[in-house]
Design an enzyme around this catalytic site. Structure first.
Site, PDB file in Angstrom:
ATOM      1  N   ARG A 141       4.202   4.936   2.461  1.00  0.00           N
ATOM      2  CA  ARG A 141       4.387   4.768   1.019  1.00  0.00           C
ATOM      3  C   ARG A 141       4.709   3.306   0.740  1.00  0.00           C
ATOM      4  O   ARG A 141       5.512   2.687   1.461  1.00  0.00           O
ATOM      5  CB  ARG A 141       5.535   5.643   0.502  1.00  0.00           C
ATOM      6  CG  ARG A 141       5.216   7.119   0.351  1.00  0.00           C
ATOM      7  CD  ARG A 141       4.197   7.408  -0.752  1.00  0.00           C
ATOM      8  NE  ARG A 141       3.939   8.828  -0.912  1.00  0.00           N
ATOM      9  CZ  ARG A 141       2.995   9.511  -0.257  1.00  0.00           C
ATOM     10  NH1 ARG A 141       2.205   8.891   0.612  1.00  0.00           N
ATOM     11  NH2 ARG A 141       2.822  10.798  -0.492  1.00  0.00           N
TER      12      ARG A 141
ATOM     13  N   GLU B   1       1.325   1.641  -7.280  1.00  0.00           N
ATOM     14  CA  GLU B   1      -0.067   2.108  -7.310  1.00  0.00           C
ATOM     15  C   GLU B   1      -0.434   2.595  -8.700  1.00  0.00           C
ATOM     16  O   GLU B   1       0.403   3.174  -9.377  1.00  0.00           O
ATOM     17  CB  GLU B   1      -0.244   3.248  -6.281  1.00  0.00           C
ATOM     18  CG  GLU B   1      -0.214   2.697  -4.880  1.00  0.00           C
ATOM     19  CD  GLU B   1      -0.323   3.777  -3.803  1.00  0.00           C
ATOM     20  OE1 GLU B   1      -0.800   4.886  -4.102  1.00  0.00           O
ATOM     21  OE2 GLU B   1       0.092   3.490  -2.683  1.00  0.00           O
TER      22      GLU B   1
ATOM     23  N   HIS C 175      -5.302   3.828  -0.724  1.00  0.00           N
ATOM     24  CA  HIS C 175      -4.574   5.065  -0.388  1.00  0.00           C
ATOM     25  C   HIS C 175      -5.525   6.190   0.030  1.00  0.00           C
ATOM     26  O   HIS C 175      -5.650   7.208  -0.650  1.00  0.00           O
ATOM     27  CB  HIS C 175      -3.674   5.511  -1.565  1.00  0.00           C
ATOM     28  CG  HIS C 175      -2.543   6.396  -1.122  1.00  0.00           C
ATOM     29  ND1 HIS C 175      -1.329   6.448  -1.762  1.00  0.00           N
ATOM     30  CD2 HIS C 175      -2.449   7.288  -0.100  1.00  0.00           C
ATOM     31  CE1 HIS C 175      -0.547   7.324  -1.144  1.00  0.00           C
ATOM     32  NE2 HIS C 175      -1.198   7.841  -0.137  1.00  0.00           N
TER      33      HIS C 175
HETATM   34  C1  GLV Z   1      -0.649  11.193   1.218  1.00  0.00           C
HETATM   35  O1  GLV Z   1      -0.257  10.079   1.031  1.00  0.00           O
HETATM   36  C2  GLV Z   1       0.203  12.327   1.377  1.00  0.00           C
HETATM   37  O2  GLV Z   1       1.434  12.199   1.315  1.00  0.00           O
HETATM   38  O3  GLV Z   1      -0.351  13.420   1.555  1.00  0.00           O
END
Ligand code: GLV
Ligand code: GLV
Length: 320
Positions: A237, A266, A284
């Site tokens: 993250r 983001e 991402h």
């Molecule tokens: C993706 O970032 C997730 O947490 O599934």
């Protein structure tokens, strides 16, 4: 108004599973992330919610879902949900662990190689018509063998990432509150304090979840401990890394490079990052394989149905 609300269309296997259970569901129509305001307007009569990691499931949203019984997040991370507040209100929260572990671990290697072998830079070089013949010194990168790979967080994804790399000949350090025997036995990995890991590693990869205690875990001080040649990979993250401090270090040549799949704010990627050539920037896509996303969809729906039927969902993360 439907009992079930999906904030976005999820892959077909999940919708097929949902259709077997009921047709009393609604999907937020625009194919873009829902806002907090739209969530508040849409979930007043909803009992089961399937949402994404981009959906802010805040106090206000939870309060507006007066009939809400289960929030099934379509992600392994659930930092988008005010989990304490949901728990206080007795609302079940679930996630989709395991099914995206391989996909994310694979992408982490892709990012690491993109950085060490300058794949993106080399691709641009070729496209720009600059390849005028093999050269002994063209686009040299870094080899992996004998180098130190440090992972922060040795959970499912961190472990899978390291295990997939057996054969590359890296030495592994990890920092985690728990001893990981599988990792130690299979790779000789050594558990160390984060500070030692940061000082010694050539490649550092983050595999922890975002919470108050991990926000800016990698800040200016931590970045200052890294080797000048170090490469930082983040597929977890964005807010775990102080992005401004990272940008400064990359600009000043204090670290070698970075591979990022996630960002602090983001979908905004700072212009300063975009201008740098020693970073690889992905949007991402850690879990973005057909296989993982299909399984995540089925898992989210199974969690939702169990919650609505008063059974304990397989992947419940609160209200133990
Ligand atoms: C993706 O970032 C997730 O947490 O599934
Ligand atoms: C985190 O949730 C992981 O799967 O490593």
């Amino acid at each position: 108004m439907s009992k079930i609300f999906l904030t976005r269309r999820i892959p077909k296997p999940g919708l097929m599973k949902l259709n077997e259970y009921t047709d009393d569901y609604a999907i937020f129509p625009p194919d873009k992330p829902i806002t907090e305001k739209e969530l508040i307007e849409d979930i007043s009569s909803v009992e089961g919610l399937i949402c994404l990691l981009t959906d802010p499931i805040t106090r206000n949203v939870i309060d507006s879902g007066r009939k809400l019984r289960i929030i099934a997040n379509y992600a392994v991370g659930y930092d988008n949900i005010d989990i304490d507040y949901a728990t206080n209100k007795g609302i079940i929260v679930t996630n989709t662990p395991g099914v995206l572990t391989d996909a994310t671990a694979e992408l982490t290697w892709a990012l690491l190689f993109a950085c060490t072998r300058r794949i993106v830079e080399a691709d641009m070089f070729s496209r720009e018509g600059r390849f005028d013949g093999w050269s002994p010194t063209l686009l040299l990168g870094k080899g992996l063998k004998g180098k130190i790979l440090g992972i922060i967080g040795a959970g499912r994804i961190g472990t899978a990432f390291v295990l997939k790399g057996i054969g590359f000949g890296v030495k592994v350090l990890y920092s985690d509150p728990y001893i990981n025997e599988v990792l130690e036995k299979k790779t000789g990995a050594k558990r160390v304090k984060m500070e030692e890991l940061l000082r010694k590693s050539d490649f550092i990869s983050l595999h922890i979840s975002l919470k108050e205690s991990t926000h800016h875990l990698i800040g200016a001080r931590e970045i200052s401990l890294l080797k000048p040649s170090a490469c930082l990979i983040n597929t977890s993250r964005g807010p775990i890394v102080d992005e401004k401090a990272l940008i400064r270090a990359l600009k000043d040549g204090k670290i070698g490079g970075a591979g990022l799949d996630v960002y602090e704010d983001e979908p905004n990627i700072p212009e300063e990052l975009i201008e740098l050539t020693n970073v690889v920037l992905l949007p991402h896509i850690g879990s973005a394989t057909h296989e993982a996303r299909n399984k995540m969809a089925v898992m989210a729906v199974e969690n939702l149905i169990a919650g609505l039927e008063g059974k304990k969902p397989p992947n419940q993360v609160n209200i133990k």
